[in-house]
Design a protein around this motif. Structure first.
Motif, PDB file in Angstrom:
ATOM      1  N   ARG A  87       0.829  -1.203   0.000  1.00 21.91           N
ATOM      2  CA  ARG A  87       0.000   0.000   0.000  1.00 21.91           C
ATOM      3  C   ARG A  87       0.866   1.257   0.000  1.00 21.91           C
ATOM      4  O   ARG A  87       0.640   2.194  -0.748  1.00 21.91           O
ATOM      5  N   THR A  88       1.891   1.253   0.838  1.00 25.33           N
ATOM      6  CA  THR A  88       2.800   2.393   0.915  1.00 25.33           C
ATOM      7  C   THR A  88       3.514   2.603  -0.417  1.00 25.33           C
ATOM      8  O   THR A  88       3.652   3.741  -0.883  1.00 25.33           O
ATOM      9  N   GLN A  89       3.946   1.515  -1.046  1.00 22.38           N
ATOM     10  CA  GLN A  89       4.619   1.619  -2.342  1.00 22.38           C
ATOM     11  C   GLN A  89       3.668   2.196  -3.390  1.00 22.38           C
ATOM     12  O   GLN A  89       4.041   3.093  -4.156  1.00 22.38           O
ATOM     13  N   TRP A  90       2.419   1.725  -3.414  1.00 17.49           N
ATOM     14  CA  TRP A  90       1.437   2.245  -4.368  1.00 17.49           C
ATOM     15  C   TRP A  90       1.198   3.734  -4.120  1.00 17.49           C
ATOM     16  O   TRP A  90       1.130   4.525  -5.054  1.00 17.49           O
ATOM     17  N   GLU A  91       1.084   4.085  -2.852  1.00 17.28           N
ATOM     18  CA  GLU A  91       0.853   5.481  -2.489  1.00 17.28           C
ATOM     19  C   GLU A  91       2.008   6.368  -2.965  1.00 17.28           C
ATOM     20  O   GLU A  91       1.784   7.460  -3.485  1.00 17.28           O
ATOM     21  N   GLU A  92       3.256   5.908  -2.786  1.00 20.06           N
ATOM     22  CA  GLU A  92       4.420   6.667  -3.236  1.00 20.06           C
ATOM     23  C   GLU A  92       4.433   6.804  -4.759  1.00 20.06           C
ATOM     24  O   GLU A  92       4.731   7.866  -5.293  1.00 20.06           O
ATOM     25  N   GLU A  93       4.119   5.718  -5.464  1.00 19.25           N
ATOM     26  CA  GLU A  93       4.130   5.741  -6.924  1.00 19.25           C
ATOM     27  C   GLU A  93       3.039   6.657  -7.485  1.00 19.25           C
ATOM     28  O   GLU A  93       3.161   7.174  -8.591  1.00 19.25           O
ATOM     29  N   ASN A  94       1.968   6.846  -6.734  1.00 22.08           N
ATOM     30  CA  ASN A  94       0.836   7.635  -7.215  1.00 22.08           C
ATOM     31  C   ASN A  94       0.646   8.928  -6.436  1.00 22.08           C
ATOM     32  O   ASN A  94      -0.436   9.514  -6.454  1.00 22.08           O
ATOM     33  N   LYS A  95       1.705   9.374  -5.774  1.00 16.98           N
ATOM     34  CA  LYS A  95       1.625  10.549  -4.905  1.00 16.98           C
ATOM     35  C   LYS A  95       1.145  11.786  -5.652  1.00 16.98           C
ATOM     36  O   LYS A  95       0.269  12.514  -5.175  1.00 16.98           O
ATOM     37  N   GLU A  96       1.681  12.042  -6.849  1.00 20.82           N
ATOM     38  CA  GLU A  96       1.290  13.230  -7.609  1.00 20.82           C
ATOM     39  C   GLU A  96      -0.183  13.181  -7.986  1.00 20.82           C
ATOM     40  O   GLU A  96      -0.892  14.194  -7.887  1.00 20.82           O
ATOM     41  N   ALA A  97      -0.651  12.023  -8.434  1.00 24.07           N
ATOM     42  CA  ALA A  97      -2.057  11.901  -8.822  1.00 24.07           C
ATOM     43  C   ALA A  97      -2.972  12.067  -7.613  1.00 24.07           C
ATOM     44  O   ALA A  97      -4.033  12.705  -7.705  1.00 24.07           O
ATOM     45  N   ILE A  98      -2.580  11.527  -6.469  1.00 21.37           N
ATOM     46  CA  ILE A  98      -3.377  11.663  -5.252  1.00 21.37           C
ATOM     47  C   ILE A  98      -3.452  13.128  -4.831  1.00 21.37           C
ATOM     48  O   ILE A  98      -4.529  13.640  -4.502  1.00 21.37           O
ATOM     49  N   GLU A  99      -2.314  13.826  -4.874  1.00 21.38           N
ATOM     50  CA  GLU A  99      -2.293  15.240  -4.506  1.00 21.38           C
ATOM     51  C   GLU A  99      -3.135  16.070  -5.474  1.00 21.38           C
ATOM     52  O   GLU A  99      -3.850  16.983  -5.052  1.00 21.38           O
ATOM     53  N   ALA A 100      -3.073  15.756  -6.773  1.00 21.81           N
ATOM     54  CA  ALA A 100      -3.867  16.486  -7.758  1.00 21.81           C
ATOM     55  C   ALA A 100      -5.363  16.284  -7.507  1.00 21.81           C
ATOM     56  O   ALA A 100      -6.154  17.236  -7.586  1.00 21.81           O
ATOM     57  N   MET A 101      -5.749  15.055  -7.181  1.00 18.35           N
ATOM     58  CA  MET A 101      -7.166  14.783  -6.905  1.00 18.35           C
ATOM     59  C   MET A 101      -7.611  15.483  -5.629  1.00 18.35           C
ATOM     60  O   MET A 101      -8.707  16.050  -5.576  1.00 18.35           O
ATOM     61  N   ASN A 102      -6.774  15.479  -4.598  1.00 15.00           N
ATOM     62  CA  ASN A 102      -7.116  16.180  -3.360  1.00 15.00           C
ATOM     63  C   ASN A 102      -7.269  17.678  -3.604  1.00 15.00           C
ATOM     64  O   ASN A 102      -8.184  18.309  -3.061  1.00 15.00           O
ATOM     65  N   GLN A 103      -6.406  18.247  -4.446  1.00 10.33           N
ATOM     66  CA  GLN A 103      -6.515  19.677  -4.766  1.00 10.33           C
ATOM     67  C   GLN A 103      -7.794  19.955  -5.538  1.00 10.33           C
ATOM     68  O   GLN A 103      -8.491  20.934  -5.285  1.00 10.33           O
ATOM     69  N   ARG A 104      -8.110  19.077  -6.470  1.00  5.29           N
ATOM     70  CA  ARG A 104      -9.346  19.248  -7.250  1.00  5.29           C
ATOM     71  C   ARG A 104     -10.559  19.193  -6.338  1.00  5.29           C
ATOM     72  O   ARG A 104     -11.484  19.998  -6.471  1.00  5.29           O
ATOM     73  N   MET A 105     -10.566  18.255  -5.409  1.00  5.89           N
ATOM     74  CA  MET A 105     -11.690  18.136  -4.472  1.00  5.89           C
ATOM     75  C   MET A 105     -11.783  19.383  -3.592  1.00  5.89           C
ATOM     76  O   MET A 105     -12.882  19.844  -3.278  1.00  5.89           O
ATOM     77  N   ALA A 106     -10.631  19.937  -3.209  1.00  6.02           N
ATOM     78  CA  ALA A 106     -10.645  21.153  -2.396  1.00  6.02           C
ATOM     79  C   ALA A 106     -11.184  22.332  -3.203  1.00  6.02           C
ATOM     80  O   ALA A 106     -11.901  23.178  -2.669  1.00  6.02           O
TER      81      ALA A 106
END
Length: 152
Positions: A87-106
């Motif tokens: 899970r941690t590895q997936w999160e690191e590999e997709n960190k930029e996409a996760i941050e972009a989605m969080n910004q979009r939601m904000a």
């Protein structure tokens, strides 16, 4: 019997032939012949027989290939620590996409929040429409009432 080809290029043979397969043969002079055929499926290869593998593995859906069954078995055999590491590895590999989605939601919020905000801003108009709609008789009821009056 004469049949006319419709605008979409189709002809109807009638319900008697519904669901049957025909081979279309076109001669050089433009003659078209429809020959009824029966299709016999070719023997399935191991790659085309997923149900056999699934039945052997005891899975319910019947569409799992040996590779997918192996991946599922490997995933089920992971320890909680291995799951957390994956899970941690997936999160690191997709960190930029996760941050972009969080910004979009904000920025735009969720659909539910936007609907709630819109309905709050338009509460007066919604109440007015609902009051108007309650006083209106549905069209089907108006027609029934009119027909009943006509029969009297």
């Amino acid at each position: 019997m004469l049949k006319e080809v419709g605008a979409s290029g189709q002809i109807s043979l009638g319900k008697k032939y519904a669901g049957q397969l025909f081979e279309v043969q076109t001669a050089p002079d433009g003659t078209i012949t429809l020959m009824p055929v029966k299709v016999v499926p070719a023997p399935l290869t191991a790659q085309e027989e997923p149900a056999r593998y699934a039945a052997a593995a005891g899975t319910a859906d019947g569409w799992l290939t040996p590779e997918r069954l192996a991946r599922r078995a490997a995933a089920a055999a992971r320890s909680p620590a291995e799951m957390e590491a994956a899970r941690t590895q997936w999160e690191e590999e997709n960190k930029e996409a996760i941050e972009a989605m969080n910004q979009r939601m904000a920025n735009i919020g969720s659909t539910g929040r936007r609907i709630h905000e819109w309905s709050s801003q338009h509460a007066t108009e919604i109440d007015q429409y609902n009051a108007w709609a309650e006083q209106r008789e549905p069209y089907s009821q108006r027609v029934r009432r009119w027909r009943a009056e006509q029969q009297k």
